[in-house]
Enzyme design. Structure first.
Site, PDB file in Angstrom:
ATOM      1  N   SER A   1      21.524 -39.094  -2.745  1.00  0.00           N
ATOM      2  CA  SER A   1      20.622 -38.528  -3.515  1.00  0.00           C
ATOM      3  C   SER A   1      19.671 -37.592  -2.657  1.00  0.00           C
ATOM      4  O   SER A   1      19.661 -37.441  -1.478  1.00  0.00           O
ATOM      5  CB  SER A   1      19.702 -39.163  -4.406  1.00  0.00           C
ATOM      6  N   LYS A   2      18.972 -36.728  -3.616  1.00  0.00           N
ATOM      7  CA  LYS A   2      18.001 -35.750  -2.652  1.00  0.00           C
ATOM      8  C   LYS A   2      17.087 -36.472  -1.719  1.00  0.00           C
ATOM      9  O   LYS A   2      16.692 -35.774  -0.782  1.00  0.00           O
ATOM     10  CB  LYS A   2      17.066 -35.046  -3.750  1.00  0.00           C
ATOM     11  N   ARG A   3      16.798 -37.691  -2.110  1.00  0.00           N
ATOM     12  CA  ARG A   3      16.117 -38.455  -0.975  1.00  0.00           C
ATOM     13  C   ARG A   3      16.572 -38.342   0.261  1.00  0.00           C
ATOM     14  O   ARG A   3      15.833 -38.444   1.252  1.00  0.00           O
ATOM     15  CB  ARG A   3      16.135 -39.700  -1.736  1.00  0.00           C
TER      16      ARG A   3
ATOM     17  N   GLY B   1      18.049 -35.919   1.704  1.00  0.00           N
ATOM     18  CA  GLY B   1      18.215 -34.419   2.321  1.00  0.00           C
ATOM     19  C   GLY B   1      18.923 -33.583   1.255  1.00  0.00           C
ATOM     20  O   GLY B   1      19.282 -34.018  -0.022  1.00  0.00           O
TER      21      GLY B   1
END
Ligand code: GLU
Length: 471
Positions: free
Chosen positions: A249-251, A253
């Protein structure tokens, strides 16, 4: 080698345009595309845009951009589900006429109550079949003022099984499956139904998609059977995990494919890296598009989830940077130099600059940053650096170098290296004693690539000028 049915292979990528083309979607697209290419089939792009609240034209464009960047051109499409509503309604009407679907007037509250009752006795919460027609059954009187949904008359007995291209044999008891709603009260078709009609109409032979769709598959197969359609082969690819083992996920990167373009990754590197996430060909890590197509066989798709590894992506990218023709590389780095306020024509030989830099660069951004040494404004060393590096001895050496370099006939890397060596020998000092002051005087920095190469690429006039104003 995977056994392919006798029908000509037709695969599809069917993204829902709700944001951008993310890495998981791109990998699914890549596998579907490679499968079609490997078997000389057809690759279709279908935009599943029926979720009006989340689908936007920008998101559609983002998907098209991402696929174009990765060079995954569809042979047919893009087709848009929103443009096929009439067709879905027509199929629903046929199914109602044939009795494979039926109107259900139970209200959402009533269905919820049915589920509650089922839960209370420890059964699977489901629609209880009140409106399901059965031979000899009398249906309740149609209530006034209620718009019905349309439900699929799902088989009650037996099991729905398929031999998943990735996961192997899967079988789901039909007793587990509800009579799925295929049209809402306003007549709009639901998600699984649109997928089924599309896969049927588009003659899809192999559905490769994320394993978040495994639960939909038996439902889709049953509807396809009711329609008398041929059932495609299904392959469900496990998701991509982040380096910490959680769902990517965006976490972790960037997750948008085009973000990797912005960060300076090459499309061929992304393709190469994504292909290896969940697929393998022996120990091969680096391969071209052509090799990938030749080698791609879903038998080598992995059953276990793949893990995103940014270091490996950088390594793959660095490899493809080195494989690129220097002129091509220069064309890709040029706009990135401009974005940094640099002037790509400040050096007469950008390809040579990149040849010097690319052994130590992992991305186009690294290269652009490195090229600023030759294309950016010259910022002389600040006082602190001057004091640290340019002591009396260093200045004396620089004067010596300046005098001899001014007289140099051939301003090449080799003769500059030779000159440096001869001065070191004469003065009985080691390389850093001259190389570091030279770097600081000529570039304002302590660290640069090989000093002979840097002096050569900066050119005689610039080097002598900057030296002259330092000593
Ligand atoms: N539209 C679905 C998604 O984006 C894919 C549907 C499918 O591949 O069957 O997850």
């Amino acid at each position: 080698m995977t056994d392919v049915s006798t029908r000509p292979v037709r695969t599809r990528f069917a993204p829902s345009p709700t944001g951008y083309l993310h890495l998981g979607g791109a990998r699914t697209a890549l596998f579907s595309w490679a499968f079609a290419r490997h078997f000389g089939g057809t690759f279709i792009l279908r935009i599943e845009d029926t979720d009006l609240e989340r689908s936007t034209p920008q998101a559609v464009q983002a998907i098209l951009d991402g696929m174009k960047w990765l060079d995954l051109q569809p042979d047919e499409g893009p087709f848009y589900q929103m443009q096929r509503m009439d067709r879905y309604r027509a199929v629903i009407a046929d199914m109602l006429a044939q009795g494979t679907a039926y109107y259900c007037y139970s209200t959402p509250a009533e269905v919820e109550a049915m589920r509650e009752r089922a839960r209370a006795i420890g059964a699977k919460p489901r629609y209880d079949g009140t409106w399901r027609p059965e031979p000899g059954k009398t249906l309740p009187p149609v209530p006034q003022g209620i718009k019905p949904v349309v439900r699929f008359r799902s088989p009650l007995e037996g099991a729905t099984a398929w031999n998943d291209l990735v996961k192997g044999p899967i079988s789901i008891d039909n007793a587990e499956l509800d009579d799925l709603i295929i049209a809402r009260p306003d007549g709009t078709p639901t998600y699984n139904f649109c997928v089924v009609v599309d896969d049927w109409d588009m003659g899809i032979t192999h559905v490769i998609r994320g394993d978040d769709h495994v639960n939909n598959t038996p439902r889709q197969i049953n509807i396809l059977r009711a329609l008398g359609a041929e059932i495609p082969h299904y392959g469900h690819v496990p998701m991509i995990l982040g380096p910490d083992g959680e769902k990517l996920s965006k976490r972790h990167g960037a997750v948008s494919v085009m973000e990797y373009d912005r960060l300076g990754y090459l499309p061929q590197a992304m393709m190469n890296y994504l292909a290896r996430l969940g697929w393998s060909h022996g120990n091969d890590e680096l391969f071209t598009r052509e090799e990938f197509i030749k080698w791609f066989d879903p038998a080598h798709l992995s059953r276990s989830a793949a893990q995103w590894d940014p270091k490996k992506l950088n390594w793959v990218n660095a490899h493809w940077l080195r494989e690129l023709a220097l002129d091509d590389l220069a064309a890709r780095v040029t706009p990135r130099i401009r974005e940094r306020g640099g002037d790509p024509s400040a050096t007469t030989d950008l390809p040579a600059v990149l040849a010097l830099l690319r052994d130590r660069s992992e991305t186009l951004e690294d290269l652009a940053e490195g090229a600023m040494l030759f294309c950016g404004a010259y910022v002389p060393a600040d006082d602190a650096l001057r004091t640290e590096v340019l002591d009396t001895d260093a200045l004396a050496l620089l004067r010596e170098f300046h005098t001899q370099a001014s007289a140099l006939q051939d301003w090449s890397e080799a003769s500059l290296d030779a000159l440096i060596k001869s001065i070191l020998k004469d003065r009985g000092v080691k390389m850093p004693k001259l190389a570091i002051p030279l770097r600081v005087a000529v570039t304002g920095r302590k660290h640069t690539p090989s000093i002979g190469a840097v002096l050569n690429l900066l050119g005689r006039t610039t080097v002598l000028e900057r030296l002259g104003s330092t000593i």
